[in-house]
Motif scaffolding. Structure first.
Motif, PDB file in Angstrom:
ATOM      1  N   ARG A 133     141.280 -32.355  55.132  1.00 10.99           N
ATOM      2  CA  ARG A 133     141.653 -31.770  56.561  1.00 10.99           C
ATOM      3  C   ARG A 133     143.218 -31.992  56.977  1.00 10.99           C
ATOM      4  NH1 ARG A 133     136.837 -29.839  59.164  1.00 10.99           N
ATOM      5  NH2 ARG A 133     135.186 -30.393  57.952  1.00 10.99           N
ATOM      6  N   ARG A 134     143.519 -33.418  57.077  1.00 10.24           N
ATOM      7  CA  ARG A 134     144.689 -33.478  57.429  1.00 10.24           C
ATOM      8  C   ARG A 134     145.745 -32.738  56.321  1.00 10.24           C
ATOM      9  NH1 ARG A 134     144.231 -38.672  56.585  1.00 10.24           N
ATOM     10  NH2 ARG A 134     142.841 -38.994  58.370  1.00 10.24           N
ATOM     11  N   ALA A 135     145.652 -32.793  55.238  1.00  8.59           N
ATOM     12  CA  ALA A 135     146.561 -31.787  54.410  1.00  8.59           C
ATOM     13  C   ALA A 135     146.492 -30.374  54.848  1.00  8.59           C
ATOM     14  CB  ALA A 135     146.025 -31.914  52.901  1.00  8.59           C
ATOM     15  N   ASP A 184     144.640 -41.493  62.030  1.00 15.83           N
ATOM     16  CA  ASP A 184     143.228 -40.991  61.367  1.00 15.83           C
ATOM     17  C   ASP A 184     142.915 -39.615  61.882  1.00 15.83           C
ATOM     18  OD1 ASP A 184     142.595 -43.142  60.234  1.00 15.83           O
ATOM     19  OD2 ASP A 184     141.262 -44.007  61.802  1.00 15.83           O
ATOM     20  N   MET A 185     143.623 -39.203  62.999  1.00 15.86           N
ATOM     21  CA  MET A 185     143.596 -37.830  63.333  1.00 15.86           C
ATOM     22  C   MET A 185     143.999 -36.773  62.464  1.00 15.86           C
ATOM     23  SD  MET A 185     145.116 -38.183  67.353  1.00 15.86           S
ATOM     24  CE  MET A 185     144.014 -37.096  68.155  1.00 15.86           C
ATOM     25  N   VAL A 186     143.268 -35.764  62.637  1.00 13.07           N
ATOM     26  CA  VAL A 186     143.625 -34.730  61.348  1.00 13.07           C
ATOM     27  C   VAL A 186     144.688 -33.218  61.727  1.00 13.07           C
ATOM     28  CG1 VAL A 186     141.753 -35.297  59.942  1.00 13.07           C
ATOM     29  CG2 VAL A 186     141.545 -33.494  61.741  1.00 13.07           C
ATOM     30  N   GLN A 187     144.643 -32.908  63.235  1.00 14.50           N
ATOM     31  CA  GLN A 187     145.122 -31.748  63.765  1.00 14.50           C
ATOM     32  C   GLN A 187     146.611 -32.318  63.970  1.00 14.50           C
ATOM     33  OE1 GLN A 187     142.524 -30.333  66.720  1.00 14.50           O
ATOM     34  NE2 GLN A 187     141.739 -28.741  65.148  1.00 14.50           N
ATOM     35  N   ARG A 188     147.505 -31.425  64.039  1.00 13.65           N
ATOM     36  CA  ARG A 188     148.874 -31.844  64.708  1.00 13.65           C
ATOM     37  C   ARG A 188     148.727 -31.393  66.220  1.00 13.65           C
ATOM     38  NH1 ARG A 188     153.589 -29.216  61.381  1.00 13.65           N
ATOM     39  NH2 ARG A 188     152.136 -27.944  60.192  1.00 13.65           N
ATOM     40  N   ASP A 189     149.815 -31.192  66.967  1.00 14.02           N
ATOM     41  CA  ASP A 189     149.806 -30.748  68.302  1.00 14.02           C
ATOM     42  C   ASP A 189     149.690 -29.150  67.894  1.00 14.02           C
ATOM     43  OD1 ASP A 189     150.168 -32.953  69.697  1.00 14.02           O
ATOM     44  OD2 ASP A 189     152.218 -32.756  69.650  1.00 14.02           O
ATOM     45  N   ASP A 208     138.732 -35.469  66.393  1.00 14.05           N
ATOM     46  CA  ASP A 208     140.021 -36.647  66.514  1.00 14.05           C
ATOM     47  C   ASP A 208     140.038 -37.099  67.770  1.00 14.05           C
ATOM     48  OD1 ASP A 208     141.269 -35.769  64.157  1.00 14.05           O
ATOM     49  OD2 ASP A 208     142.724 -34.250  65.202  1.00 14.05           O
ATOM     50  N   ASN A 209     139.717 -36.699  69.051  1.00 17.46           N
ATOM     51  CA  ASN A 209     139.593 -37.365  70.091  1.00 17.46           C
ATOM     52  C   ASN A 209     138.695 -38.413  70.289  1.00 17.46           C
ATOM     53  OD1 ASN A 209     141.849 -36.312  71.698  1.00 17.46           O
ATOM     54  ND2 ASN A 209     141.123 -34.175  71.104  1.00 17.46           N
ATOM     55  N   MET A 210     137.913 -38.621  68.986  1.00 15.71           N
ATOM     56  CA  MET A 210     137.105 -39.939  69.054  1.00 15.71           C
ATOM     57  C   MET A 210     137.504 -40.827  68.400  1.00 15.71           C
ATOM     58  SD  MET A 210     133.532 -37.762  69.132  1.00 15.71           S
ATOM     59  CE  MET A 210     132.482 -39.090  69.416  1.00 15.71           C
ATOM     60  N   LYS A 211     138.546 -40.669  67.746  1.00 13.55           N
ATOM     61  CA  LYS A 211     138.971 -41.623  66.857  1.00 13.55           C
ATOM     62  C   LYS A 211     139.584 -42.814  67.315  1.00 13.55           C
ATOM     63  CE  LYS A 211     138.945 -38.619  62.984  1.00 13.55           C
ATOM     64  NZ  LYS A 211     139.369 -37.613  62.592  1.00 13.55           N
ATOM     65  N   GLU A 236     135.303 -25.177  63.013  1.00 14.42           N
ATOM     66  CA  GLU A 236     135.816 -26.290  62.256  1.00 14.42           C
ATOM     67  C   GLU A 236     137.056 -26.574  63.041  1.00 14.42           C
ATOM     68  OE1 GLU A 236     134.773 -27.647  59.637  1.00 14.42           O
ATOM     69  OE2 GLU A 236     132.964 -26.253  59.503  1.00 14.42           O
ATOM     70  N   PHE A 237     137.891 -25.622  63.468  1.00  9.53           N
ATOM     71  CA  PHE A 237     139.052 -25.897  64.426  1.00  9.53           C
ATOM     72  C   PHE A 237     138.443 -26.610  65.911  1.00  9.53           C
ATOM     73  CE2 PHE A 237     141.463 -22.387  62.501  1.00  9.53           C
ATOM     74  CZ  PHE A 237     142.520 -23.222  62.053  1.00  9.53           C
ATOM     75  N   GLY A 238     137.431 -26.275  66.257  1.00  8.53           N
ATOM     76  CA  GLY A 238     136.808 -26.863  67.395  1.00  8.53           C
ATOM     77  C   GLY A 238     136.310 -28.418  67.239  1.00  8.53           C
ATOM     78  N   PHE A 239     135.749 -28.292  66.110  1.00 10.37           N
ATOM     79  CA  PHE A 239     134.921 -29.658  65.755  1.00 10.37           C
ATOM     80  C   PHE A 239     136.106 -30.753  65.591  1.00 10.37           C
ATOM     81  CE2 PHE A 239     130.770 -27.816  65.245  1.00 10.37           C
ATOM     82  CZ  PHE A 239     130.114 -28.753  66.262  1.00 10.37           C
ATOM     83  N   ASP A 240     137.056 -30.194  64.684  1.00  8.31           N
ATOM     84  CA  ASP A 240     138.087 -30.936  64.488  1.00  8.31           C
ATOM     85  C   ASP A 240     138.686 -31.868  65.773  1.00  8.31           C
ATOM     86  OD1 ASP A 240     137.699 -31.274  61.766  1.00  8.31           O
ATOM     87  OD2 ASP A 240     139.213 -29.659  61.048  1.00  8.31           O
ATOM     88  N   TYR A 241     138.902 -30.901  66.468  1.00  8.51           N
ATOM     89  CA  TYR A 241     139.613 -31.209  67.836  1.00  8.51           C
ATOM     90  C   TYR A 241     138.833 -32.327  68.403  1.00  8.51           C
ATOM     91  CZ  TYR A 241     141.224 -31.121  72.811  1.00  8.51           C
ATOM     92  OH  TYR A 241     141.769 -31.569  74.055  1.00  8.51           O
ATOM     93  N   LEU A 242     137.448 -32.189  68.691  1.00  6.59           N
ATOM     94  CA  LEU A 242     136.552 -33.192  69.395  1.00  6.59           C
ATOM     95  C   LEU A 242     136.527 -34.434  68.573  1.00  6.59           C
ATOM     96  CD1 LEU A 242     133.476 -31.024  70.577  1.00  6.59           C
ATOM     97  CD2 LEU A 242     135.389 -31.695  71.625  1.00  6.59           C
TER      98      LEU A 242
END
Ligand code: ADP
Ligand code: MG
Length: 910
Positions: free
Chosen positions: A166-168, A197-202, A189-192, A181-187
């Motif tokens: 995902r990060r890649a 470890d976060m996968v999304q950029r700004d 990420d904010n539990m890491k 997928e975008f939405g779950f990744d956001y959530l």
């Protein structure tokens, strides 16, 4: 009348916008000869040149004409497709953060390459959002060739990827993926716990395909990550004991069987308050004080359980053979079947368990959630495309600040849209539909039949089977198979039954789709002359079929019911007549249809009577179309209102979430959080002293007992505060200083013991964990508050304002909790002995709740949570074999070491 006249003379605002866009198209075409003259390498090198120009002050808008020309030329070389002029307009509309309404088959996938390329030049990442994994993969692979040719990378986010993958994908210049997928990744990420470890950029820029489906139809669907909640079975039983007695007196409550609601009368409320206080469930104050939100929620659910839900009618008690435990099993009210495993949500199921005296099962609790509506509002620049947006233009404008631009088709639409045919009964209607299909088949015309639900699509299919009419049924469950079927729905005489979402995004070409057939039928063959010959045969056959179908009138779309929303009907119609193809559409209706029954005015009934509707006969009249459109508009407006109102409530939590997540990210990124926790400590001490020592109070008036207890509770320090108070000349300031000195000493010693590295780590992880814990509790409190708020809206008070005020109070309380718990934990933290080997990992669940089933404002959910198994997954990445991953364990989950204890009582204990 005047409006129409004015429009004819002055043009609509859409006309004016289009005119402005049109003027800019020649500038793009002007670059074309120069682009054509470039070698492949030189064309690709344009990307580097553009980036240099951006670095030296050019804006994206400056680059647009030339950059669009570069993409157009690249698409010609790589895909053999030259962007049409209307596609250039679409590209500009998207780049400017608007919605491009372009009909089905206009090539929106290709349109997206223009703004995606241009905006990716800034290096900030562009997200292209599609409605399912199949389309994300397809579009990324297809358009990725253009980007790749120009030296840009393409990523795709689909179900089942690891975090590294995902990060890649997010690091790529352009990332395709689904809204889920975008939405779950956001959530997630904010539990890491670590920034890396976060996968999304700004976020920077998103292009949302099928934007009406995502931002209107699915807007309210929350994405939810949940985990097991704190055990509150004791509370359920206590409340149950009270309510059981309370409801013996029918004067205490009022119920509405039909609406399935019940509320306490004023006398009932008083009784309940008194009894709950006696039972020790209520903290001080009255029932509706903010500290009692949870208690009130449990009570409401218990009252419902006792007064509305009947044993052996609504549910049964059954011993589960798997674990030999007595359970409450819901009975489906329509089929009478037991719905094994389904649970009512929001604590209602637990209330029933307490009522029947069976073990109260642990609740699942929301750890993080967001609606699509709020997720997409996080992007600084948002744009969208779809075939059908203009009917909802107001909503896009008001909620998302998105303007809709209707872009004309590349070739004029030749489809013939017939007026509706109205029958008396559903039976007569379907009779007529079948007849129509038989006639179409006789002339080799393919038919696409639209239905409003999966259930109805299956009913229609049964009718077709009875008549031996070969057909395919699609109902938006299996996207990939669906695409392979729908792509062939344009073959001569094909009959395809679909729900309105089925196969969205896949193009129906007349005669069928040669490429898809070649891939399917010759996929296993080795490349060579033989395969080529057979491929050519398929192409010839498709071309011949195309002529047959064109002669038969093109794709015939038959609607079997009007949808509540005109947009969905238009979407169905738009399946036919792409790129100037011939085609037709007609809706068959009956007076028994939902829309007709509920919203068709009485006048319509009278009118039909007058026109004389006879058995088996239809009425076709432009007036009916108008009346229906009016009814649809009414429903649309009502639905918009509901969404708008709910959004106002959402906004409160949304603002708080943004603040918490932003803060959390700061903590994660920070080298250390020593200054933050020191500040918290100071504030905790100040608060403590402030509450025990009233302003200007004499030492005799000080609450030294509290002061002593609290310093013991918070810091584990046993301080002689009573002696201090007896000293000459002491004041609150002096006490504050002494406590501070003691606590600072304690912390300094701890820091020395631990060493700087460990201390840094401990401070950070304690702070983050506590933040998550209090945030989670806060979410639950907000939930309860929201469900209870209706009950408090007596008199003149506006429930939304009440909600806002109380949510704010709760938020402040959460911050106080955060400071206290962090400070206290850090004061008590010890070095733990090494851990024994682990055995299993706890699980978190990702769920999307169908908005129809999500908790309403009236205090609970009837139908419970629909868990979509495809969206269920292990979210936290805890590996029992790797202790360095254990910190991801939810606090209340079982400890991964296998001790059987909760994580917070075992390895999560700091
Ligand atoms: P939409 O999403 O607007 O319904 P698609 O992106 O699925 O349309 O495209 C429909 C078809 O049109 C695809 O087969 C695509 O290859 C083709 N197409 C799109 N743009 C062009 C073009 N400029 N020239 C030729 N074919 C095109
Ligand atoms: Mg599309």
């Amino acid at each position: 009348m005047f409006n129409r006249l004015a429009r004819a003379i002055l043009g609509t605002s859409n006309d004016r916008m289009l005119k402005a866009y049109r003027k800019r198209v020649p500038a793009i075409a002007g670059h074309e000869p120069a682009m054509k003259a470039l070698s492949d390498e030189a064309l690709a090198a344009k990307t580097v040149e553009f980036r240099d120009r951006l670095a030296t002050g050019a804006t994206l808008d400056d680059l647009l004409p030339e950059a669009f020309a570069v993409v157009r030329e690249a698409a010609v070389r790589v895909l053999g497709q030259r962007h049409f002029d209307v596609q250039m307009i679409g590209g500009m509309v998207l780049h400017e953060g608007r919605i491009a309404e372009m009909k089905t088959g206009e090539g929106k996938t290709l349109v997206a390459t223009l703004p995606a390329y241009l905006n990716a030049l800034s290096g900030k990442g562009v997200h292209v959002v599609t409605v399912n994994d199949y389309l994300a993969k397809r579009d990324a692979a297809w358009m990725g060739r253009v980007y790749g040719f120009l030296g840009l990378t393409t990523g795709v986010i689909v179900h089942g990827l690891t975090d590294d993958e995902r990060r890649a994908a997010y690091a790529a210049d352009i990332t395709y993926g689904t809204n889920n997928e975008f939405g779950f990744d956001y959530l997630r990420d904010n539990m890491k716990y670590r920034f890396e470890d976060m996968v999304q950029r700004d976020f920077s820029f998103a292009i949302v395909d099928e934007v009406d489906s995502i931002l209107i139809d699915e807007a309210r669907t929350p994405l939810i990550i949940s985990g097991p909640a704190d055990d509150s079975s004791e509370l359920y039983r206590q409340v149950d004991a009270v309510v059981r007695v309370l409801v013996e007196d029918p004067e205490t409550y009022e119920k509405d069987e039909k609406m399935r609601t019940v509320s306490l009368t004023e006398a009932g409320t008083e009784r309940a308050e008194q009894m709950l206080r006696e039972a020790g469930v209520l903290k001080d104050g009255n029932l509706y004080d903010i500290g009692n939100i949870a208690a009130v929620h449990h009570m409401n659910q218990s009252v419902r359980a006792h007064t509305l839900y009947r044993l052996d009618v609504d549910y049964v008690v059954r011993r589960d053979p798997r674990d030999n435990v007595q359970k409450i099993v819901i009975i489906d009210e329509f089929t009478g079947r037991m719905m094994e495993g389904r649970r009512y949500s929001d604590g209602l199921h637990q209330a029933l368990e307490a009522k029947e005296g069976v073990p109260v099962q642990q609740e699942n609790q929301t750890l993080a959630s967001i609606t699509f509506q709020n997720y997409f509002r996080l992007y600084p620049k948002l744009s969208g495309m779809t075939g059908t947006a203009s009917t909802e233009a107001d909503e896009f404008a008001e909620i998302y600040k998105l303007e809709v631009v209707e872009i004309p088709t590349n070739v004029a639409v030749a489809r013939k849209d017939h007026d509706d045919e109205v029958y008396r009964s559903a039976r007569e209607k379907y009779e007529a539909v079948i007849h129509e299909i038989e006639e179409a088949r006789a002339r080799n015309q393919p038919v696409l039949m639209g239905t409003t639900s999966i259930e109805k699509s299956e009913q229609v299919a049964a009718l077709l089977r009875e008549r031996n009419i070969p057909h395919n049924v699609l109902n938006a469950r299996f996207h990939e198979q669906e695409a392979t079927i729908i792509v062939q729905a344009g073959r001569p005489g094909a009959v395809t039954v679909a729900t309105n979402m089925a196969g969205r995004g896949t193009d129906i070409q007349l005669g069928g789709n040669a490429d898809m057939r070649i891939a399917l039928e010759l996929g296993g063959m080795e490349d060579g002359p033989e395969k080529e010959a057979r491929a050519q045969a398929i192409r010839d056959e498709v071309a011949a079929n195309r002529e047959i179908v064109k002669a038969a009138g093109g794709l015939y779309v038959i609607g079997t019911e009007r949808h509540e929303s005109r947009r969905i009907d238009n979407q169905l119609r738009g399946r036919s007549g792409r790129q100037g193809d011939p085609g037709a559409s007609k809706f068959f209706l009956s007076l028994e249809d939902d829309l007709m029954r509920i919203f068709g005015s009485d006048r319509m009934g009278g009118m039909l009577q007058k026109l004389g509707l006879k058995e088996g006969e239809a009425i076709v009249h432009a007036w009916i179309n108008k009346a229906l459109e009016k009814a649809q508009k009414k429903v649309e407006a009502r639905n918009f209102d509901t969404r708008k109102n709910l959004l106002k409530y959402d906004n409160v939590m949304n603002d708080q979430r943004r603040e918490v997540y932003a803060q959390r990210k700061e903590f994660m990124k920070a080298e250390d959080v020593a200054a933050t926790v020191a500040e918290m400590r100071e504030e905790v001490i100040s608060d403590l002293v402030g509450s025990a020592i009233p302003e200007n109070a004499m030492p005799e008036q000080w609450n030294t007992d509290t002061l002593h207890e609290e310093t013991l509770r918070l810091f584990g320090l046993d301080l002689p505060v009573k002696d201090w108070a007896a000293e000459e000349g002491i004041d609150d300031e002096g006490v504050r200083e002494r406590i501070t000195r003691e606590v600072d000493g304690l912390m300094a010693k701890k820091a020395a013991d631990f060493g700087p590295d460990l201390m840094r780590y401990v401070e950070k992880s304690v702070l983050l964990q506590v933040l998550d814990q209090v945030w989670k509790e806060h979410l639950l409190a907000l939930d309860h508050l929201r469900q209870g708020i209706g009950l408090r809206a007596y008199g003149q008070r506006d429930p939304l304002n009440e909600y806002k005020t109380e949510a704010f109070t709760l938020f402040n309380r959460m911050l106080t909790e955060l400071r206290e718990r962090t400070t206290s934990l850090l004061a008590r933290v010890q070095l733990a002995p090494p851990a024994p080997p682990p055995e299993f990992a706890p699980q978190m669940t990702e769920t999307r709740i169908d908005p129809a089933f999500a908790g309403g404002m009236d205090g609970g959910t009837e139908a419970g949570v629909i868990e979509r198994p495809a969206l269920r997954r292990e979210a936290n990445g805890v590996d029992p074999a790797d202790p360095s991953t254990w910190h991801r364990t939810p606090r209340n989950a079982a400890c991964p070491c296998g001790s059987g204890k909760k994580y917070k009582h075992c390895h999560g204990k700091v």
